[in-house]
Scaffold this motif. Structure first.
Motif, PDB file in Angstrom:
ATOM      1  N   TYR A  63      55.517   3.904  23.672  1.00 42.40           N
ATOM      2  CA  TYR A  63      55.856   2.405  23.158  1.00 42.40           C
ATOM      3  C   TYR A  63      57.281   1.993  23.536  1.00 42.40           C
ATOM      4  O   TYR A  63      57.511   0.866  24.167  1.00 42.40           O
ATOM      5  CB  TYR A  63      55.551   2.156  21.852  1.00 42.40           C
ATOM      6  CG  TYR A  63      56.131   0.978  21.127  1.00 42.40           C
ATOM      7  CD1 TYR A  63      54.999  -0.232  21.343  1.00 42.40           C
ATOM      8  CD2 TYR A  63      57.125   0.669  20.681  1.00 42.40           C
ATOM      9  CE1 TYR A  63      55.462  -1.425  21.130  1.00 42.40           C
ATOM     10  CE2 TYR A  63      57.474  -0.647  20.361  1.00 42.40           C
ATOM     11  CZ  TYR A  63      56.856  -1.827  20.510  1.00 42.40           C
ATOM     12  OH  TYR A  63      57.230  -2.943  20.107  1.00 42.40           O
ATOM     13  N   PHE A  64      58.194   2.910  23.302  1.00 43.27           N
ATOM     14  CA  PHE A  64      59.487   2.662  23.432  1.00 43.27           C
ATOM     15  C   PHE A  64      59.768   2.663  25.023  1.00 43.27           C
ATOM     16  O   PHE A  64      60.518   1.699  25.401  1.00 43.27           O
ATOM     17  CB  PHE A  64      60.290   3.686  22.877  1.00 43.27           C
ATOM     18  CG  PHE A  64      61.921   3.475  22.840  1.00 43.27           C
ATOM     19  CD1 PHE A  64      62.276   2.589  22.047  1.00 43.27           C
ATOM     20  CD2 PHE A  64      62.549   3.799  24.038  1.00 43.27           C
ATOM     21  CE1 PHE A  64      63.945   2.233  21.905  1.00 43.27           C
ATOM     22  CE2 PHE A  64      63.812   3.619  23.979  1.00 43.27           C
ATOM     23  CZ  PHE A  64      64.537   2.512  23.023  1.00 43.27           C
ATOM     24  N   THR A  65      59.220   3.436  25.757  1.00 44.07           N
ATOM     25  CA  THR A  65      59.464   3.460  27.055  1.00 44.07           C
ATOM     26  C   THR A  65      59.105   2.233  27.910  1.00 44.07           C
ATOM     27  O   THR A  65      59.963   1.500  28.602  1.00 44.07           O
ATOM     28  CB  THR A  65      58.987   4.535  27.931  1.00 44.07           C
ATOM     29  OG1 THR A  65      59.252   5.745  27.175  1.00 44.07           O
ATOM     30  CG2 THR A  65      59.092   4.723  29.322  1.00 44.07           C
ATOM     31  N   LEU A  66      57.871   1.497  27.434  1.00 43.77           N
ATOM     32  CA  LEU A  66      57.543   0.464  28.140  1.00 43.77           C
ATOM     33  C   LEU A  66      58.298  -0.597  27.500  1.00 43.77           C
ATOM     34  O   LEU A  66      58.697  -1.765  28.576  1.00 43.77           O
ATOM     35  CB  LEU A  66      56.046   0.100  27.538  1.00 43.77           C
ATOM     36  CG  LEU A  66      54.938   1.236  28.308  1.00 43.77           C
ATOM     37  CD1 LEU A  66      53.570   0.911  27.692  1.00 43.77           C
ATOM     38  CD2 LEU A  66      54.915   1.406  29.696  1.00 43.77           C
ATOM     39  N   ASP A  67      58.876  -0.485  26.338  1.00 45.00           N
ATOM     40  CA  ASP A  67      59.436  -1.719  25.837  1.00 45.00           C
ATOM     41  C   ASP A  67      60.836  -1.671  26.397  1.00 45.00           C
ATOM     42  O   ASP A  67      61.560  -2.936  26.797  1.00 45.00           O
ATOM     43  CB  ASP A  67      59.473  -1.562  24.301  1.00 45.00           C
ATOM     44  CG  ASP A  67      60.373  -2.782  23.654  1.00 45.00           C
ATOM     45  OD1 ASP A  67      59.980  -3.698  23.861  1.00 45.00           O
ATOM     46  OD2 ASP A  67      61.512  -2.509  23.193  1.00 45.00           O
ATOM     47  N   ALA A  68      61.364  -0.385  26.630  1.00 44.62           N
ATOM     48  CA  ALA A  68      62.859  -0.420  27.223  1.00 44.62           C
ATOM     49  C   ALA A  68      63.062  -0.934  28.632  1.00 44.62           C
ATOM     50  O   ALA A  68      64.264  -0.877  28.995  1.00 44.62           O
ATOM     51  CB  ALA A  68      63.274   0.991  26.894  1.00 44.62           C
TER      52      ALA A  68
ATOM     53  N   TYR B 427      75.483   7.256  29.075  1.00 51.36           N
ATOM     54  CA  TYR B 427      74.718   7.903  27.997  1.00 51.36           C
ATOM     55  C   TYR B 427      73.513   8.976  28.054  1.00 51.36           C
ATOM     56  O   TYR B 427      73.233   9.361  27.496  1.00 51.36           O
ATOM     57  CB  TYR B 427      74.295   6.677  27.071  1.00 51.36           C
ATOM     58  CG  TYR B 427      75.258   6.299  26.095  1.00 51.36           C
ATOM     59  CD1 TYR B 427      75.405   6.875  24.975  1.00 51.36           C
ATOM     60  CD2 TYR B 427      76.326   5.458  26.354  1.00 51.36           C
ATOM     61  CE1 TYR B 427      76.222   6.619  23.935  1.00 51.36           C
ATOM     62  CE2 TYR B 427      77.008   4.961  25.446  1.00 51.36           C
ATOM     63  CZ  TYR B 427      77.243   5.710  24.208  1.00 51.36           C
ATOM     64  OH  TYR B 427      78.451   5.278  23.431  1.00 51.36           O
ATOM     65  N   PHE B 428      73.117   8.948  29.368  1.00 50.76           N
ATOM     66  CA  PHE B 428      71.925   9.739  29.926  1.00 50.76           C
ATOM     67  C   PHE B 428      72.608  11.087  29.671  1.00 50.76           C
ATOM     68  O   PHE B 428      71.686  12.278  29.168  1.00 50.76           O
ATOM     69  CB  PHE B 428      71.644   9.408  31.297  1.00 50.76           C
ATOM     70  CG  PHE B 428      70.263  10.205  31.775  1.00 50.76           C
ATOM     71  CD1 PHE B 428      69.102   9.494  31.429  1.00 50.76           C
ATOM     72  CD2 PHE B 428      70.282  11.420  32.106  1.00 50.76           C
ATOM     73  CE1 PHE B 428      67.759  10.301  31.695  1.00 50.76           C
ATOM     74  CE2 PHE B 428      69.207  12.090  32.553  1.00 50.76           C
ATOM     75  CZ  PHE B 428      67.922  11.589  32.138  1.00 50.76           C
ATOM     76  N   MET B 484      68.612   7.156  23.922  1.00 49.78           N
ATOM     77  CA  MET B 484      69.792   7.195  24.318  1.00 49.78           C
ATOM     78  C   MET B 484      69.820   7.348  25.616  1.00 49.78           C
ATOM     79  O   MET B 484      70.503   6.985  26.490  1.00 49.78           O
ATOM     80  CB  MET B 484      70.547   8.215  23.747  1.00 49.78           C
ATOM     81  CG  MET B 484      72.195   7.758  23.525  1.00 49.78           C
ATOM     82  SD  MET B 484      73.163   9.001  22.804  1.00 49.78           S
ATOM     83  CE  MET B 484      73.445   8.760  21.456  1.00 49.78           C
ATOM     84  N   HIS B 485      68.665   7.875  26.269  1.00 53.41           N
ATOM     85  CA  HIS B 485      68.361   8.146  27.585  1.00 53.41           C
ATOM     86  C   HIS B 485      68.453   6.694  28.321  1.00 53.41           C
ATOM     87  O   HIS B 485      68.937   6.609  29.622  1.00 53.41           O
ATOM     88  CB  HIS B 485      67.186   8.761  28.116  1.00 53.41           C
ATOM     89  CG  HIS B 485      67.121  10.338  27.731  1.00 53.41           C
ATOM     90  ND1 HIS B 485      66.686  10.765  26.498  1.00 53.41           N
ATOM     91  CD2 HIS B 485      67.740  11.279  28.246  1.00 53.41           C
ATOM     92  CE1 HIS B 485      66.692  12.101  26.386  1.00 53.41           C
ATOM     93  NE2 HIS B 485      67.599  12.443  27.473  1.00 53.41           N
TER      94      HIS B 485
END
Lengths: 339, 608
Positions: A63-68, B427-428, B484-485
């Motif tokens: 979810y976070f990856t898609l959102d980010a 930040y990665f 953070m990545h």
């Protein structure tokens, strides 16, 4: 007063935690079970938590990856950046697969094989075939990645073609200055001892090549041009970071470093692409350089060569010609090397 | 066999004093017992408690700068109470921000994960698991702790300087760290930092030499190198890495001290600062980076290997199964240790280093992934068809493996020089090393503390508080470092006081708020641990002799601590440490002290 309150609250929280732990201990003591031994309930609870954590964790990550996505850098505005991004994508595909498989096995086994009184672990200290297999497979895969990665690296870092347009990026606490080489495409020599308020880069005025050098407080890049950045610092290490161009190189006092790249997308095109009229490219300092490190940046404009030529001729020379003699052109007469 | 002679004479020395022992112990004063102790068990506790206090300090620092990153325009009045002039009106000062990240990093890397981790567990377990009465030199061991303590004291003292502590980042690159004109923290703060580091290196070397000598010379009868538990292998390799690399840091620090105080130009050249050109010419700031990372990269494994060793032991014991591929585990540690000396350049891809040299470092760096992968597969294979007793210790060990995978994989990206161009110093990188080095190592340390607490204090830690501590910490580590990545991939540089100067980073603030919430949750979870730890020292349930039914010989020593560890003779070892759930044996473990002649029913071919 508020601070005192906060302190009191913190102390109270600690006391409460300690008391709760104690109450829990007393409760288990009363129930007659030995609390220090890991029992069936603990094994089942933590085993189940492993699966819950795995499922919810992977879910949250996806979810976070898609959102980010909306925060990430847009497509690369330089030629070499495109191959970097492709290399990165290939890496991601591989790593995500390995990540999911190994994490799944780790958590699943931790759940599946949690302690049960009736079962016994399988005595299985070694299997040479397995060890060899899982040494060789990563070796082959990594071998491929190394070859691919180094191929990209060598492509990016190979010597710049002759005639590439020279731009000096000069860092000091806490701002950037750029110097264009002018019509001769040679940057005049510089020396830190020559630095004055009027000559912030310490350019040597006796060097003929410096006569047509142009100084600016904004970095303009003609798209399609081959550009060789020459990087300098006068005080501490800075790092010239152009994230949208996938370009970064340290500026080290006492040394000249360089980075070759070709910008491909103008600021205006990128504004259309990102649907953001306020979008601007930026040059950031990316090596801790002092208290105001976080403010050290310069605006970057990528534009068509014609616009660039117009802009660059409007900039002042490093050594402005004295106003007196004849109607000699005061402004620069540089033009860029045609791509 | 000189080893044998030393071993015997050591035994003779200890047993010769046997009669005097009791008398000796009666005369122990508070000072000789708790302060200037030469007993490895007490020294290990001294290291542990010092490290816990330092970790608490460094963690508090991180919560302060996380508040700044999440809410850069809010006022936190309590900050002014804590930091005084460094947080006027409750707004953190930019130079104090840099000081906090610098000291946070220094404390965590050196004082907690190097001194704390090796100091605690090498001291505790090397004599216990090798079967020695004590370290080879109790006096050097005591000295090692007191150098460490002095080093911590100097570092803490630097926090109170009017110009502030060192603030050039934990790697203290010159010229920033060399010139007080460049940043206030490079004044007296930096001098104290260097003094502290020199003392620390002294401590690490005294400790390391002692560990290696003890493992080589003082193993009990029958304890062949190939029967040593993986913990001891890990500690030994770590100690060797330290002995080889810390002197280089010493050299780097010394030259920096010269440049700062005596006008030399090892690292400085062509500098114009504060309106004047400096006289330094001919030096190179890059030289410092080479020297620093020649230590700095082995340092990563000095931090990580002991944690992996502890995890190996805990995973095997608690899953009631032999560690899979014992020799492969040793081999991979040796390969990692060797490679760690030839990869330092991957910290310097974009310093202007020759691209060809960069390629060599890419090659060596990515090779590290192979032994690392082998280790991960071995851990997973150990858990397969195991019978896992879910103690808090193994939870932390499993957490370690999870972090080792996650952080190791992003390392493959950073180790690729072409990809490093755009994510270097973003930040990665912060996310990567906090997971693979910081969190892995601290989880190894937690696993060690929960597992060997009964060995250290004769009492058990509360398991429920342990579970709560684990799950909250595990959640918050991923909660902090996974997002953070993406900040790094968005191109946000690290060590920025605020991301306000470039419009394009304004959206990042949402992620930063999320991260800070998880950081606060994680900090809270550590308070649970600290309460549990100190409560259990005095009020925990009394431990039985071998609470985890472990094979290693530290559990054959009585619960109460004796000078010399074992009351009678040192036990003799007959087998490796991992005979768990051996078919044909009634129990699911066979201690290393059990001879094969007593386990005829379970012996494999070749085991007489």
């Amino acid at each position: 007063m508020i601070n005192l309150l906060i302190f009191v609250v913190v102390v109270l929280v600690i006391i409460v935690v300690v008391r709760v732990v104690r109450v829990m201990e007393l409760a288990t003591e009363l129930s007659g079970e030995d609390d220090s031994i890991i029992n069936r309930k603990d094994n089942r609870f933590n085993g189940a938590m492993m699966i819950i954590f795995l499922v919810l964790g992977v879910g949250a990550m996806v979810y976070f990856t898609l959102d980010a996505k909306k925060y990430l850098l847009p497509l690369s505005a330089s030629k070499h950046g495109v191959i970097i991004d492709k290399l990165l994508d290939v890496n991601w595909v591989l790593l995500v697969v390995v990540f999911l498989v190994t994490q799944f096995l780790l958590f699943y086994y931790a759940f599946r094989y949690h302690h049960r009184k009736e079962s016994k672990a399988y005595f299985y200290p070694i299997n040479h075939t397995l060890e060899v297999v899982w040494t060789i497979i990563p070796t082959i895969v990594l071998g491929g990645m190394i070859v691919y990665g180094l191929n990209v690296w060598n492509n990016i870092t190979k010597p710049a073609p002759k005639g590439a347009m020279l731009i000096e990026i000069y860092g000091k606490q806490f701002d950037w200055t750029v110097r264009y080489a002018g019509a001769d495409n040679i940057l005049g020599k510089s020396n830190f001892r020559l630095i004055t308020d009027d000559n912030p880069l310490g350019v040597d005025s006796t060097d003929k090549a410096s006569k047509d050098d142009i100084i600016a407080k904004e970095l303009h890049l003609p798209v399609g041009a081959k550009i060789l950045l020459k990087l300098h610092s006068r005080d501490v290490i800075h790092s010239a970071y152009l994230p949208h161009f996938r370009t970064q190189m340290n500026c080290v006092p006492g040394m000249t470093t360089e980075f070759f790249f070709e910008p491909t997308i103008t600021t205006r095109q990128m504004r259309e692409y990102t649907k953001n009229d306020k979008f601007d490219y930026v040059l950031l300092c990316n090596k801790i350089c002092g208290v105001a490190h976080y403010t050290m940046k310069m605006n970057v404009v990528a534009e068509e060569p014609e616009q660039f030529n117009k802009w660059v001729t409007g900039q002042s020379l490093v050594f402005p010609k004295p106003a007196a003699p004849a109607p000699a052109p005061e402004k620069a007469t540089a033009s860029i090397t045609k791509p | 066999m000189p080893n044998e002679i030393i071993k015997r004479s050591h035994d003779a020395h200890v047993s010769g004093n046997g009669h005097g022992h009791d008398e000796h112990e009666h005369h122990q004063t508070f000072w000789t017992k708790y302060v200037f102790s030469q007993d490895h068990k007490m020294i290990s506790k001294q290291f542990l408690i010092t490290a816990i206090l330092m970790a608490l300090l460094a963690m508090s620092m991180s919560t302060i700068f996380r508040l700044q990153l999440a809410w850069p325009d809010k006022h936190f009045p309590f900050l002014e109470t804590v930091l005084g002039k460094w947080a006027k009106d409750g707004r953190l000062d930019p130079s104090m921000y840099l000081a906090l990240i610098t000291i946070h990093g220094t404390i965590m890397v050196f004082f907690v994960l190097t001194g704390g981790l090796s100091g605690t567990f090498s001291n505790l377990l090397i004599p216990f698991q090798c079967g020695a009465r004590d370290m080879a030199s109790g006096f050097l061991n005591m000295l090692s702790y007191w150098f460490f303590f002095a080093s911590c004291t100097v570092m803490c003292a630097s926090l109170f300087l009017t110009t502030g502590p060192a603030s050039a980042g934990w790697t203290v690159y010159p010229p920033l760290s060399a010139l007080p004109q460049a940043i206030p923290g490079s004044g007296a703060g930096m001098t104290l930092w260097l003094v502290s580091m020199v003392l620390f290196i002294g401590s690490a070397l005294l400790g390391g030499i002692n560990y290696v000598v003890t493992v080589i010379n003082l193993r009990t009868k029958g304890m062949k190198m190939t029967r040593l538990p993986l913990t001891i292998w890990a500690f030994t390799i770590t100690a060797i890495l330290g002995i080889l690399s810390f002197p280089v840091l010493f050299a780097a620090a010394l030259l920096l001290l010269f440049d700062r105080s005596f006008g030399t130009s090892f690292y400085l050249s062509d500098i114009h600062i504060g309106g004047v050109p400096l006289e330094h010419v001919g030096g190179s700031p890059i030289l410092y980076q080479h020297l620093f990372w020649f230590l700095g990269h082995p340092e990563v494994y000095i931090v990580l290997l002991p944690a992996l060793g502890l995890a190996s032991e805990v995973i095997s014991t608690m899953s009631r199964k032999p560690i899979f591929g014992y020799k492969a585990m040793i081999g991979s540690m040796l390969v990692i240790a060797f490679l760690s000396f030839v990869v330092w350049g991957h910290h310097m891809f974009i310093t202007g280093m020759n691209p060809f040299l960069g390629s060599v470092f890419v090659f060596t760096t990515l090779l590290v992934a192979i032994p690392s992968a082998v280790k991960v597969f071995n851990y997973i294979a150990t858990l397969w068809k195991a019978n896992i007793v879910m103690s808090p210790a193994i939870l932390f060990a499993i957490g370690l493996v999870s972090f080792f995978i996650s952080g190791g994989l992003t390392g493959i990206i950073l180790g690729d020089s072409a990809l490093d161009i755009n994510i270097h110093d973003t930040y990665f990188v912060v996310a990567h090393f906090h997971i693979v080095m910081g969190s892995s190592a601290i989880f190894g340390m937690f696993a060690g503390i929960y597992h060997w607490f009964p060995r250290m204090y004769g009492r058990m830690m509360n398991k429920k508080a342990g579970y709560l501590h684990f799950w909250l910490t595990f959640l918050s580590v991923y909660g902090v470092f996974f997002p953070m990545h993406f900040i790094g991939l968005a191109g946000v540089p690290r060590r920025y006081y605020a991301n306000t100067s470039y419009e394009g980073f304004s959206g990042i603030i949402n992620i930063n708020e999320l991260i800070t919430m998880f950081a606060l949750l994680g900090a809270f979870a550590q308070l649970i641990f600290i309460a549990n730890f100190f409560y259990s020292i005095w009020r925990g349930k009394r431990a039985v002799q071998n609470p985890w039914k472990s094979n290693t010989i530290e559990w054959t020593a009585p619960v109460e601590h004796l000078h010399g560890n074992w009351p009678g003779e040192i036990p003799t070892v007959h087998r490796w440490a991992y005979d768990y759930s051996k078919p044909g044996h009634s129990d699911d473990f066979i201690p290393q002290t059990t001879p094969y002649s007593e386990t005829v029913s379970s012996n494999l071919p070749g085991e007489e």
